[in-house]
Write a protein that holds these residues in place. Sequence first.
Motif, PDB file in Angstrom:
ATOM      1  N   SER A   9     -11.199  12.318 -35.745  1.00  0.00           N
ATOM      2  CA  SER A   9      -9.906  12.364 -36.418  1.00  0.00           C
ATOM      3  C   SER A   9     -10.103  12.792 -37.875  1.00  0.00           C
ATOM      4  N   LEU A  10      -9.005  13.048 -38.567  1.00  0.00           N
ATOM      5  CA  LEU A  10      -9.087  13.419 -39.979  1.00  0.00           C
ATOM      6  C   LEU A  10      -9.748  12.328 -40.820  1.00  0.00           C
ATOM      7  N   PRO A  11      -9.348  11.051 -40.672  1.00  0.00           N
ATOM      8  CA  PRO A  11     -10.017  10.008 -41.481  1.00  0.00           C
ATOM      9  C   PRO A  11     -11.512   9.891 -41.170  1.00  0.00           C
ATOM     10  N   GLN A  12     -11.884  10.027 -39.911  1.00  0.00           N
ATOM     11  CA  GLN A  12     -13.303   9.953 -39.554  1.00  0.00           C
ATOM     12  C   GLN A  12     -14.076  11.119 -40.162  1.00  0.00           C
ATOM     13  N   THR A  13     -13.510  12.311 -40.080  1.00  0.00           N
ATOM     14  CA  THR A  13     -14.159  13.493 -40.650  1.00  0.00           C
ATOM     15  C   THR A  13     -14.234  13.384 -42.169  1.00  0.00           C
ATOM     16  N   ALA A  14     -13.167  12.879 -42.790  1.00  0.00           N
ATOM     17  CA  ALA A  14     -13.148  12.715 -44.250  1.00  0.00           C
ATOM     18  C   ALA A  14     -14.243  11.765 -44.700  1.00  0.00           C
ATOM     19  N   GLU A  15     -14.423  10.674 -43.979  1.00  0.00           N
ATOM     20  CA  GLU A  15     -15.475   9.721 -44.333  1.00  0.00           C
ATOM     21  C   GLU A  15     -16.852  10.354 -44.156  1.00  0.00           C
ATOM     22  N   ARG A  16     -17.008  11.108 -43.106  1.00  0.00           N
ATOM     23  CA  ARG A  16     -18.298  11.754 -42.821  1.00  0.00           C
ATOM     24  C   ARG A  16     -18.643  12.796 -43.880  1.00  0.00           C
ATOM     25  N   TRP A  17     -17.656  13.599 -44.292  1.00  0.00           N
ATOM     26  CA  TRP A  17     -17.888  14.665 -45.264  1.00  0.00           C
ATOM     27  C   TRP A  17     -17.792  14.181 -46.706  1.00  0.00           C
ATOM     28  N   GLY A  18     -17.264  12.999 -46.940  1.00  0.00           N
ATOM     29  CA  GLY A  18     -17.141  12.461 -48.297  1.00  0.00           C
ATOM     30  C   GLY A  18     -15.996  13.070 -49.085  1.00  0.00           C
ATOM     31  N   ILE A  19     -14.913  13.473 -48.393  1.00  0.00           N
ATOM     32  CA  ILE A  19     -13.727  14.020 -49.053  1.00  0.00           C
ATOM     33  C   ILE A  19     -12.500  13.319 -48.476  1.00  0.00           C
ATOM     34  N   THR A  20     -11.326  13.594 -49.033  1.00  0.00           N
ATOM     35  CA  THR A  20     -10.109  12.945 -48.570  1.00  0.00           C
ATOM     36  C   THR A  20      -9.515  13.681 -47.369  1.00  0.00           C
ATOM     37  N   PRO A  21      -8.708  12.991 -46.564  1.00  0.00           N
ATOM     38  CA  PRO A  21      -8.025  13.658 -45.451  1.00  0.00           C
ATOM     39  C   PRO A  21      -7.092  14.774 -45.931  1.00  0.00           C
ATOM     40  N   GLN A  22      -6.497  14.595 -47.105  1.00  0.00           N
ATOM     41  CA  GLN A  22      -5.629  15.637 -47.650  1.00  0.00           C
ATOM     42  C   GLN A  22      -6.425  16.909 -47.938  1.00  0.00           C
ATOM     43  N   ARG A  23      -7.648  16.758 -48.425  1.00  0.00           N
ATOM     44  CA  ARG A  23      -8.496  17.919 -48.705  1.00  0.00           C
ATOM     45  C   ARG A  23      -8.841  18.649 -47.402  1.00  0.00           C
ATOM     46  N   ILE A  24      -9.052  17.900 -46.320  1.00  0.00           N
ATOM     47  CA  ILE A  24      -9.331  18.525 -45.032  1.00  0.00           C
ATOM     48  C   ILE A  24      -8.127  19.334 -44.570  1.00  0.00           C
ATOM     49  N   GLN A  25      -6.915  18.820 -44.802  1.00  0.00           N
ATOM     50  CA  GLN A  25      -5.718  19.562 -44.441  1.00  0.00           C
ATOM     51  C   GLN A  25      -5.618  20.865 -45.232  1.00  0.00           C
ATOM     52  N   VAL A  26      -5.985  20.820 -46.493  1.00  0.00           N
ATOM     53  CA  VAL A  26      -5.982  22.033 -47.323  1.00  0.00           C
ATOM     54  C   VAL A  26      -7.022  23.029 -46.798  1.00  0.00           C
ATOM     55  N   LEU A  27      -8.214  22.539 -46.471  1.00  0.00           N
ATOM     56  CA  LEU A  27      -9.257  23.418 -45.943  1.00  0.00           C
ATOM     57  C   LEU A  27      -8.802  24.085 -44.647  1.00  0.00           C
ATOM     58  N   TYR A  28      -8.114  23.333 -43.795  1.00  0.00           N
ATOM     59  CA  TYR A  28      -7.625  23.922 -42.551  1.00  0.00           C
ATOM     60  C   TYR A  28      -6.550  24.962 -42.833  1.00  0.00           C
ATOM     61  N   SER A  29      -5.644  24.677 -43.770  1.00  0.00           N
ATOM     62  CA  SER A  29      -4.584  25.640 -44.087  1.00  0.00           C
ATOM     63  C   SER A  29      -5.154  26.924 -44.685  1.00  0.00           C
ATOM     64  N   GLU A  30      -6.336  26.849 -45.293  1.00  0.00           N
ATOM     65  CA  GLU A  30      -7.020  28.031 -45.835  1.00  0.00           C
ATOM     66  C   GLU A  30      -7.924  28.686 -44.795  1.00  0.00           C
ATOM     67  N   ASN A  31      -7.841  28.222 -43.523  1.00  0.00           N
ATOM     68  CA  ASN A  31      -8.655  28.748 -42.409  1.00  0.00           C
ATOM     69  C   ASN A  31     -10.147  28.612 -42.657  1.00  0.00           C
ATOM     70  N   ARG A  32     -10.553  27.506 -43.274  1.00  0.00           N
ATOM     71  CA  ARG A  32     -11.973  27.297 -43.545  1.00  0.00           C
ATOM     72  C   ARG A  32     -12.609  26.322 -42.567  1.00  0.00           C
TER      73      ARG A  32
END
Length: 68
Positions: free
Chosen positions: A5-28
């Motif tokens: 999930s987003l929270p699990q990935t955020a914890e693993r990568w050391g960033i916020t779930p909101q940042r993951i949403q931004v990365l996805y919207s930028e197709n990264r």
Amino acid sequence: MKYLSLPQTAERWGITPQRIQVLYSENRISGAVKIGNRWAIPDDEPNPMDARSKSGKYIKNRSEKESY
């Protein structure tokens, strides 16, 4: 394939779930899929590299800031 999930990935990568949403919207984040109304990231997806400028080209000198 296992998904996180987003929270699990955020914890693993050391960033916020909101940042993951931004990365996805930028197709990264290429492997993300939407299941219902939630995003799922593959467990083996690497953390995208930081695309911010590291050259220092846009950093102003302290003397320029003090002249205002």
